[in-house]
Design a protein around this motif. Structure first.
Motif, short mmCIF file in Angstrom:
data_model
loop_
_atom_site.label_atom_id
_atom_site.label_comp_id
_atom_site.label_asym_id
_atom_site.label_seq_id
_atom_site.Cartn_x
_atom_site.Cartn_y
_atom_site.Cartn_z
N UNK A 1 9.29 6.19 10.30
CA UNK A 1 10.70 5.94 10.03
C UNK A 1 11.52 6.06 11.31
N UNK A 2 11.20 7.05 12.12
CA UNK A 2 11.92 7.24 13.38
C UNK A 2 11.69 6.05 14.32
N UNK A 3 10.46 5.56 14.38
CA UNK A 3 10.15 4.43 15.25
C UNK A 3 10.83 3.16 14.76
N UNK A 4 10.75 2.91 13.46
CA UNK A 4 11.41 1.72 12.91
C UNK A 4 12.92 1.80 13.08
N UNK A 5 13.48 2.98 12.89
CA UNK A 5 14.92 3.16 13.10
C UNK A 5 15.30 2.88 14.55
N UNK A 6 14.49 3.37 15.46
CA UNK A 6 14.74 3.11 16.88
C UNK A 6 14.68 1.63 17.21
#
Length: 86
Positions: free
Chosen positions: A20-25
């Motif tokens: 989720x953090x990577x996709x958000x970034x």
């Protein structure tokens, strides 16, 4: 289901996960036209990597899709939360 919607759902369900953090970034970088380290995508598992590629494809093909606004909002919130301990 469109990749943008699938990414939003994934981020909403588990905002503290690495995926989720990577996709958000990625979403925030696309929205702001900022740099994003491609190497971060390689850290994703196969399914989430493919989801990221589909988000890139949809973003490019459909730059004004209304669903991006909701995904962007969720991504901002997730990034502000940071990784959550398990």
């Amino acid at each position: 289901m469109r990749a943008i919607k699938a990414a939003r759902i994934l981020i909403e369900k588990n905002p503290g996960s690495v995926s989720a953090q990577t996709l958000s970034g990625l979403v925030l970088a696309l929205a702001s036209e900022a740099d994003f380290p491609v190497s971060d995508l390689y850290k994703l598992d196969y399914d989430h990597f493919n989801l990221a590629l589909k988000v890139l494809e949809e973003w490019r093909l459909d730059r004004y899709y209304a669903g991006k606004a909701r995904l962007f909002d969720v991504s901002v919130q997730t990034t502000e939360l940071g990784p959550q301990p398990k």
